[in-house]
Design a protein around this motif. Structure first.
Motif, mmCIF file in Angstrom:
data_model
loop_
_atom_site.group_PDB
_atom_site.id
_atom_site.type_symbol
_atom_site.label_atom_id
_atom_site.label_comp_id
_atom_site.label_asym_id
_atom_site.label_seq_id
_atom_site.Cartn_x
_atom_site.Cartn_y
_atom_site.Cartn_z
ATOM 1 N N LEU A 109 0.827 -1.207 0.000
ATOM 2 C CA LEU A 109 0.000 0.000 0.000
ATOM 3 C C LEU A 109 0.861 1.257 0.000
ATOM 4 C CD1 LEU A 109 -3.125 -0.718 2.217
ATOM 5 C CD2 LEU A 109 -2.723 -1.119 -0.202
ATOM 6 N N ARG A 110 1.940 1.236 0.742
ATOM 7 C CA ARG A 110 2.844 2.396 0.751
ATOM 8 C C ARG A 110 3.356 2.686 -0.657
ATOM 9 N NH1 ARG A 110 6.774 5.326 3.688
ATOM 10 N NH2 ARG A 110 6.112 4.500 5.700
ATOM 11 N N ASP A 111 3.791 1.664 -1.365
ATOM 12 C CA ASP A 111 4.358 1.867 -2.696
ATOM 13 C C ASP A 111 3.295 2.313 -3.700
ATOM 14 O OD1 ASP A 111 6.814 1.182 -1.713
ATOM 15 O OD2 ASP A 111 6.879 -0.808 -2.635
ATOM 16 N N LEU A 112 2.094 1.768 -3.605
ATOM 17 C CA LEU A 112 1.036 2.177 -4.520
ATOM 18 C C LEU A 112 0.613 3.623 -4.264
ATOM 19 C CD1 LEU A 112 -1.184 -1.034 -4.592
ATOM 20 C CD2 LEU A 112 0.359 -0.203 -6.378
ATOM 21 N N ILE A 113 0.493 3.988 -3.005
ATOM 22 C CA ILE A 113 0.156 5.377 -2.678
ATOM 23 C C ILE A 113 1.258 6.309 -3.152
ATOM 24 C CG2 ILE A 113 -0.160 6.983 -0.755
ATOM 25 C CD1 ILE A 113 -1.600 4.610 0.690
ATOM 26 N N ASP A 114 2.496 5.913 -2.970
ATOM 27 C CA ASP A 114 3.618 6.721 -3.451
ATOM 28 C C ASP A 114 3.542 6.908 -4.962
ATOM 29 O OD1 ASP A 114 6.244 8.060 -3.023
ATOM 30 O OD2 ASP A 114 6.970 6.399 -4.270
ATOM 31 N N SER A 115 3.179 5.852 -5.688
ATOM 32 C CA SER A 115 3.042 5.962 -7.139
ATOM 33 C C SER A 115 1.968 6.977 -7.511
ATOM 34 C CB SER A 115 2.686 4.598 -7.744
ATOM 35 O OG SER A 115 3.732 3.676 -7.584
ATOM 36 N N LEU A 116 0.825 6.916 -6.844
ATOM 37 C CA LEU A 116 -0.263 7.837 -7.143
ATOM 38 C C LEU A 116 0.143 9.278 -6.877
ATOM 39 C CD1 LEU A 116 -3.251 5.849 -5.602
ATOM 40 C CD2 LEU A 116 -2.634 6.020 -8.020
ATOM 41 N N VAL A 117 0.817 9.492 -5.766
ATOM 42 C CA VAL A 117 1.238 10.848 -5.412
ATOM 43 C C VAL A 117 2.274 11.364 -6.411
ATOM 44 C CG1 VAL A 117 2.375 12.246 -3.647
ATOM 45 C CG2 VAL A 117 0.662 10.548 -2.983
ATOM 46 N N ARG A 118 3.207 10.522 -6.821
ATOM 47 C CA ARG A 118 4.216 10.930 -7.797
ATOM 48 C C ARG A 118 3.591 11.321 -9.131
ATOM 49 N NH1 ARG A 118 8.660 6.343 -8.007
ATOM 50 N NH2 ARG A 118 9.494 7.737 -9.622
ATOM 51 N N HIS A 119 2.437 10.760 -9.454
ATOM 52 C CA HIS A 119 1.736 11.106 -10.693
ATOM 53 C C HIS A 119 0.879 12.361 -10.547
ATOM 54 C CE1 HIS A 119 3.169 7.686 -12.782
ATOM 55 N NE2 HIS A 119 2.465 6.794 -12.123
ATOM 56 N N GLY A 120 0.827 12.925 -9.344
ATOM 57 C CA GLY A 120 0.130 14.177 -9.155
ATOM 58 C C GLY A 120 -1.245 14.096 -8.536
ATOM 59 N N PHE A 121 -1.685 12.908 -8.157
ATOM 60 C CA PHE A 121 -2.986 12.783 -7.490
ATOM 61 C C PHE A 121 -2.839 13.179 -6.022
ATOM 62 C CE2 PHE A 121 -3.316 9.898 -11.116
ATOM 63 C CZ PHE A 121 -4.528 10.303 -11.654
ATOM 64 N N ARG A 122 -3.797 13.951 -5.543
ATOM 65 C CA ARG A 122 -3.675 14.520 -4.199
ATOM 66 C C ARG A 122 -4.792 14.101 -3.242
ATOM 67 N NH1 ARG A 122 0.636 14.570 -5.538
ATOM 68 N NH2 ARG A 122 2.057 16.291 -5.958
ATOM 69 N N ASP A 123 -5.837 13.463 -3.753
ATOM 70 C CA ASP A 123 -6.924 12.984 -2.899
ATOM 71 C C ASP A 123 -7.126 11.498 -3.192
ATOM 72 O OD1 ASP A 123 -7.318 15.464 -1.762
ATOM 73 O OD2 ASP A 123 -8.917 16.033 -3.150
ATOM 74 N N ILE A 124 -6.844 10.656 -2.206
ATOM 75 C CA ILE A 124 -6.834 9.211 -2.404
ATOM 76 C C ILE A 124 -7.751 8.556 -1.382
ATOM 77 C CG2 ILE A 124 -5.406 7.121 -2.420
ATOM 78 C CD1 ILE A 124 -3.008 9.012 -3.076
ATOM 79 N N LEU A 125 -8.725 7.807 -1.888
ATOM 80 C CA LEU A 125 -9.645 7.068 -1.029
ATOM 81 C C LEU A 125 -9.241 5.599 -1.039
ATOM 82 C CD1 LEU A 125 -12.272 7.063 0.677
ATOM 83 C CD2 LEU A 125 -13.504 6.513 -1.448
ATOM 84 N N ILE A 126 -8.725 5.115 0.074
ATOM 85 C CA ILE A 126 -8.425 3.696 0.232
ATOM 86 C C ILE A 126 -9.733 3.029 0.629
ATOM 87 C CG2 ILE A 126 -6.965 1.984 1.359
ATOM 88 C CD1 ILE A 126 -5.096 4.325 2.136
ATOM 89 N N SER A 127 -10.284 2.241 -0.281
ATOM 90 C CA SER A 127 -11.639 1.712 -0.106
ATOM 91 C C SER A 127 -11.576 0.209 0.106
ATOM 92 C CB SER A 127 -12.493 2.061 -1.336
ATOM 93 O OG SER A 127 -13.811 1.608 -1.161
ATOM 94 N N ASN A 128 -11.907 -0.204 1.303
ATOM 95 C CA ASN A 128 -11.702 -1.584 1.742
ATOM 96 C C ASN A 128 -12.999 -2.392 1.681
ATOM 97 O OD1 ASN A 128 -10.515 -3.855 3.132
ATOM 98 N ND2 ASN A 128 -11.509 -3.114 4.990
ATOM 99 N N SER A 129 -12.881 -3.666 1.303
ATOM 100 C CA SER A 129 -14.044 -4.554 1.284
ATOM 101 C C SER A 129 -13.786 -5.862 2.021
ATOM 102 C CB SER A 129 -14.463 -4.840 -0.163
ATOM 103 O OG SER A 129 -13.385 -5.344 -0.923
ATOM 104 N N HIS A 130 -12.793 -5.862 2.917
ATOM 105 C CA HIS A 130 -12.480 -7.056 3.712
ATOM 106 C C HIS A 130 -12.185 -6.634 5.146
ATOM 107 C CE1 HIS A 130 -10.668 -10.592 5.341
ATOM 108 N NE2 HIS A 130 -9.446 -10.098 5.300
ATOM 109 N N GLY A 131 -12.944 -7.190 6.090
ATOM 110 C CA GLY A 131 -12.815 -6.770 7.483
ATOM 111 C C GLY A 131 -11.423 -6.927 8.054
ATOM 112 N N GLY A 132 -10.697 -7.960 7.625
ATOM 113 C CA GLY A 132 -9.374 -8.198 8.165
ATOM 114 C C GLY A 132 -8.357 -7.132 7.810
ATOM 115 N N ASN A 133 -8.666 -6.291 6.828
ATOM 116 C CA ASN A 133 -7.747 -5.216 6.425
ATOM 117 C C ASN A 133 -7.958 -3.932 7.207
ATOM 118 O OD1 ASN A 133 -6.806 -6.902 4.375
ATOM 119 N ND2 ASN A 133 -8.067 -5.959 2.802
ATOM 120 N N GLN A 134 -9.041 -3.842 7.946
ATOM 121 C CA GLN A 134 -9.509 -2.554 8.433
ATOM 122 C C GLN A 134 -8.521 -1.863 9.374
ATOM 123 O OE1 GLN A 134 -13.587 -2.883 9.445
ATOM 124 N NE2 GLN A 134 -13.892 -0.691 9.697
ATOM 125 N N VAL A 135 -8.040 -2.570 10.376
ATOM 126 C CA VAL A 135 -7.139 -1.952 11.352
ATOM 127 C C VAL A 135 -5.830 -1.548 10.689
ATOM 128 C CG1 VAL A 135 -5.818 -2.341 13.454
ATOM 129 C CG2 VAL A 135 -8.184 -3.137 13.319
#
Length: 283
Positions: A109-135
């Motif tokens: 997730l860190r690397d993917l978010i870094d990729s998005l930011v490097r491309h100029g995106f500034r608002d990122i919604l991490i949208s989860n559909s699995h309870g085990g990922n939530q925390v």
């Protein structure tokens, strides 16, 4: 991945919102328009004897595509490919499950978010559909938000939609693993993959919501075998495609509202003055 999202009447010439179908220059243009990026995270894990292991991934993608379509006319939105590998150790005993370590999940997730930011995106919604990922998702937001030039928002559609989903359930207080809700939604999205031959006979784990709880408000880890013999929790015999469509729509409405709320992306306030007790703050 095939879409089953209901098309709006005016969407026949809608903009493409699936990152994987866009060209690089089109994604650069979206970044220049300050588009919101939805980064879906999910899992590949067992879902009882009647649902495929893709269930969380498929439903997460569907909800996010529908939400993006709703929001796009007001603000551009693009949906990144689903991160299908999640934290599913508690489902491993049943087979069919692919899980990551916490360290790997955080690194991905860190690397993917870094990729998005490097491309100029500034608002990122991490949208989860699995309870085990939530925390872990929330922890990653805590860790990265002070470090990246972007606003990170973490959501799980099941909790964001809340009562809008529960109102469609008959004898279950909320969405349960492979139960009435998920089975209903998969009847819409992938009906050929839902085994309906013995739904009434496989109902199990109706109190599955407490398997990670101790005391009044405490947490303890348990495998899913603690609450169910067959890997599902709830009553899939209650499932119908009509309920599933209503719940997919409700979930998409909730995420679209979150995306379009200006407060979601508002910068943090700094209410400090110049100093306290005559000692200036470090800026």
């Amino acid at each position: 991945m095939a879409h089953c999202a209901k098309q709006e009447e005016n969407m026949s010439h809608a903009a493409e919102i699936d990152w994987s179908r866009l060209k690089a220059h089109e994604l650069r243009a979206l970044a220049a328009q300050n588009a919101v990026v939805i980064l879906p995270i999910a899992s590949i894990e067992q879902h009882g004897p009647h649902l495929p292991v893709m269930t969380d991934t498929r439903l997460g993608f569907e909800v996010n595509i529908r939400a993006a379509r709703r929001a796009y006319a007001t603000r551009p939105v693009v949906v990144a490919p689903v991160v299908w590998s999640g934290l599913s150790e508690h489902h491993m005993p049943y087979g069919g499950t692919l899980t990551l370590s916490h360290a790997t999940f955080r690194a991905v997730l860190r690397d993917l978010i870094d990729s998005l930011v490097r491309h100029g995106f500034r608002d990122i919604l991490i949208s989860n559909s699995h309870g085990g990922n939530q925390v872990a998702m929330q922890q990653i937001c805590d860790e990265l938000s002070p470090q990246v030039e972007a606003t990170l928002v973490a959501t799980t559609y099941v909790t964001e939609a809340g009562e809008s989903l529960s109102q469609h359930l008959q004898d279950q207080q909320g969405v349960m693993h492979a139960g009435e809700a998920e089975t209903s939604m998969m009847m819409v999205c992938e009906p050929d993959l839902v085994d309906t031959s013995a739904l009434a006979e496989i109902t199990d784990g109706m109190d599955g919501g407490r398997f990670l709880k101790a005391g009044k408000a405490s947490y303890r880890w348990r495998p899913f075998t603690h609450v169910t013999a067959n890997g599902m929790a709830g009553n899939p015999a209650r499932a119908t495609a009509e309920k599933g469509e209503a719940m997919l729509e409700a979930a998409a409405d909730a995420l679209a509202a979150l995306i379009l709320d200006p407060q979601t992306w508002a910068p943090p306030e700094d209410r400090r003055g110049e100093d306290t007790m005559g000692v200036p703050f470090h800026r």
